[in-house]
Scaffold this motif. Structure first.
Motif, PDB file in Angstrom:
ATOM      1  N   PHE A   4       0.849  -1.190   0.000  1.00  0.00           N
ATOM      2  CA  PHE A   4       0.000   0.000   0.000  1.00  0.00           C
ATOM      3  C   PHE A   4       0.885   1.240   0.000  1.00  0.00           C
ATOM      4  N   GLY A   5       0.559   2.181  -0.878  1.00  0.00           N
ATOM      5  CA  GLY A   5       1.367   3.386  -1.015  1.00  0.00           C
ATOM      6  C   GLY A   5       2.336   3.309  -2.164  1.00  0.00           C
ATOM      7  N   ALA A   6       2.390   2.151  -2.829  1.00  0.00           N
ATOM      8  CA  ALA A   6       3.236   1.976  -4.008  1.00  0.00           C
ATOM      9  C   ALA A   6       2.418   1.234  -5.064  1.00  0.00           C
ATOM     10  N   GLY A   7       2.628   1.540  -6.310  1.00  0.00           N
ATOM     11  CA  GLY A   7       1.911   0.847  -7.372  1.00  0.00           C
ATOM     12  C   GLY A   7       0.412   1.096  -7.296  1.00  0.00           C
ATOM     13  N   GLN A   8      -0.365   0.033  -7.529  1.00  0.00           N
ATOM     14  CA  GLN A   8      -1.814   0.163  -7.602  1.00  0.00           C
ATOM     15  C   GLN A   8      -2.521  -0.219  -6.299  1.00  0.00           C
ATOM     16  N   ALA A   9      -1.767  -0.651  -5.304  1.00  0.00           N
ATOM     17  CA  ALA A   9      -2.389  -1.096  -4.054  1.00  0.00           C
ATOM     18  C   ALA A   9      -3.156   0.052  -3.408  1.00  0.00           C
ATOM     19  N   SER A  10      -4.393  -0.210  -3.002  1.00  0.00           N
ATOM     20  CA  SER A  10      -5.228   0.826  -2.417  1.00  0.00           C
ATOM     21  C   SER A  10      -6.254   0.201  -1.495  1.00  0.00           C
ATOM     22  N   LEU A  11      -6.888   1.046  -0.678  1.00  0.00           N
ATOM     23  CA  LEU A  11      -7.951   0.553   0.185  1.00  0.00           C
ATOM     24  C   LEU A  11      -9.149   0.110  -0.643  1.00  0.00           C
ATOM     25  N   THR A  12      -9.355   0.763  -1.776  1.00  0.00           N
ATOM     26  CA  THR A  12     -10.449   0.351  -2.660  1.00  0.00           C
ATOM     27  C   THR A  12     -10.217  -1.075  -3.135  1.00  0.00           C
ATOM     28  N   GLN A  13      -8.981  -1.364  -3.535  1.00  0.00           N
ATOM     29  CA  GLN A  13      -8.646  -2.719  -3.968  1.00  0.00           C
ATOM     30  C   GLN A  13      -8.786  -3.701  -2.816  1.00  0.00           C
ATOM     31  N   ALA A  14      -8.357  -3.291  -1.618  1.00  0.00           N
ATOM     32  CA  ALA A  14      -8.455  -4.163  -0.453  1.00  0.00           C
ATOM     33  C   ALA A  14      -9.904  -4.547  -0.182  1.00  0.00           C
ATOM     34  N   LYS A  15     -10.789  -3.565  -0.270  1.00  0.00           N
ATOM     35  CA  LYS A  15     -12.206  -3.843  -0.036  1.00  0.00           C
ATOM     36  C   LYS A  15     -12.793  -4.678  -1.167  1.00  0.00           C
ATOM     37  N   ARG A  16     -12.356  -4.405  -2.400  1.00  0.00           N
ATOM     38  CA  ARG A  16     -12.881  -5.153  -3.552  1.00  0.00           C
ATOM     39  C   ARG A  16     -12.512  -6.621  -3.466  1.00  0.00           C
ATOM     40  N   LEU A  17     -11.317  -6.911  -2.928  1.00  0.00           N
ATOM     41  CA  LEU A  17     -10.863  -8.292  -2.809  1.00  0.00           C
ATOM     42  C   LEU A  17     -11.200  -8.900  -1.451  1.00  0.00           C
ATOM     43  N   HIS A  18     -11.986  -8.151  -0.644  1.00  0.00           N
ATOM     44  CA  HIS A  18     -12.414  -8.636   0.676  1.00  0.00           C
ATOM     45  C   HIS A  18     -11.201  -8.990   1.542  1.00  0.00           C
ATOM     46  N   ALA A  19     -10.219  -8.098   1.538  1.00  0.00           N
ATOM     47  CA  ALA A  19      -8.975  -8.334   2.273  1.00  0.00           C
ATOM     48  C   ALA A  19      -9.186  -8.235   3.776  1.00  0.00           C
ATOM     49  N   THR A  20      -8.322  -8.906   4.509  1.00  0.00           N
ATOM     50  CA  THR A  20      -8.339  -8.847   5.974  1.00  0.00           C
ATOM     51  C   THR A  20      -7.116  -8.108   6.515  1.00  0.00           C
ATOM     52  N   GLU A  21      -6.168  -7.802   5.619  1.00  0.00           N
ATOM     53  CA  GLU A  21      -4.923  -7.156   6.057  1.00  0.00           C
ATOM     54  C   GLU A  21      -4.420  -6.221   4.968  1.00  0.00           C
ATOM     55  N   LEU A  22      -3.864  -5.098   5.414  1.00  0.00           N
ATOM     56  CA  LEU A  22      -3.255  -4.114   4.510  1.00  0.00           C
ATOM     57  C   LEU A  22      -1.812  -3.910   4.946  1.00  0.00           C
ATOM     58  N   LYS A  23      -0.873  -4.029   4.016  1.00  0.00           N
ATOM     59  CA  LYS A  23       0.539  -3.849   4.354  1.00  0.00           C
ATOM     60  C   LYS A  23       1.024  -2.513   3.794  1.00  0.00           C
ATOM     61  N   ILE A  24       1.480  -1.654   4.694  1.00  0.00           N
ATOM     62  CA  ILE A  24       1.960  -0.330   4.302  1.00  0.00           C
ATOM     63  C   ILE A  24       3.366  -0.456   3.726  1.00  0.00           C
ATOM     64  N   ASP A  25       3.564   0.062   2.522  1.00  0.00           N
ATOM     65  CA  ASP A  25       4.847  -0.074   1.844  1.00  0.00           C
ATOM     66  C   ASP A  25       5.956   0.712   2.547  1.00  0.00           C
ATOM     67  N   ARG A  26       7.151   0.202   2.416  1.00  0.00           N
ATOM     68  CA  ARG A  26       8.334   0.814   3.030  1.00  0.00           C
ATOM     69  C   ARG A  26       8.498   2.277   2.620  1.00  0.00           C
TER      70      ARG A  26
END
Length: 249
Positions: free
Chosen positions: A156-178
């Motif tokens: 998250f914070g790099a490339g296309q990773a986003s909270l919208t994507q996390a919710k769309r894929l029903h994610a349980t975890e978000l990893k903040i990029d270095r």
């Protein structure tokens, strides 16, 4: 520089020759400062080339199809470690592995064989390859979620990773990029803080990656991240070293 064709040929023999191995990077709970999880990371040591970085060989594996064998090997290693150590384990999964139903079906069989609850396993969806048929992918991830397996969105914070994507894929975890962790600007902190708030509202755990200094650790703790990993805490280590670390925790 290794030619792609040569690397492709070598990759097809790497598993059978025992050149690939799972290394582990610990994660700590930022509320208790205790070791609670680890990420399984693939390492390739070629007899002639030495260590080949995952940024070099994973894209090649995704293109030539060997990612499927590598992915199953790594997931098996992660599940074995999870069962042995009794902590949470995460392992990277390429979208290429999820393009068909094969990996999901295999995972279902594997989960039924292990003693440890599937809720201790998290699959990290990487961005090395563009996510294809989203509805079909979500359906496969939902099957895995139904077994108790967690789904993480990496970088998250790099490339296309986003909270919208996390919710769309029903994610349980978000990893903040270095990149956001090492950025000490107020803007970066605001991005992380907002992401943490919105993730927690959606019931998503937040892990800070690439924590390398005490200041960065204090920052991600202050901003409300749940877990952290990085060189300050531990570099990726061999399985035997990780086992000793878990035993002494």
């Amino acid at each position: 520089m290794i030619e792609i064709a040569e690397m492709t040929r070598a990759l097809r023999r790497a598993l059978s020759r025992g050149e690939l191995a799972a290394w582990f990077q610990p994660q700590i709970d930022l509320r208790t400062n205790r070791l609670v999880a680890a990420e399984a990371l693939c390492r390739w040591h070629h007899p002639t080339w030495g260590t080949v970085g995952p940024n070099e060989f994973i894209p090649v594996a995704e293109e030539d199809g060997t990612i499927h064998d590598i992915g199953r090997y790594m997931t098996t290693q992660a599940m074995g470690a999870m069962t042995e150590w009794g902590i949470d384990l995460s392992v990277n999964v390429s979208p290429a592995q999820l393009e068909g139903a094969g990996f999901t079906t295999w995972m279902e069989r594997m989960i039924h064989r292990i003693r440890r609850p599937a809720r201790h396993l998290t699959l990290e969806i990487t961005e090395g390859r563009r996510i294809g048929d989203a509805p079909a992918l979500v359906a496969r991830l939902d099957r895995l979620r139904g077994l108790g397996i967690g789904i993480a969105i990496d970088d998250f914070g790099a490339g296309q990773a986003s909270l919208t994507q996390a919710k769309r894929l029903h994610a349980t975890e978000l990893k903040i990029d270095r990149a956001l962790i090492i950025d000490d600007s107020p803007e970066a902190s605001e991005v992380v803080s907002d992401a943490v708030t919105r993730a927690h509202e959606a019931g998503i755990r937040v892990v800070a990656e690439g924590v390398e200094t005490a200041e960065q650790l204090a920052k991600v703790t202050r901003l409300g991240c749940d877990r952290a990993q990085g060189y300050l805490l531990s570099r990726p280590i061999r399985r035997t070293e990780m086992a000793r670390l878990v035993a002494s925790a």
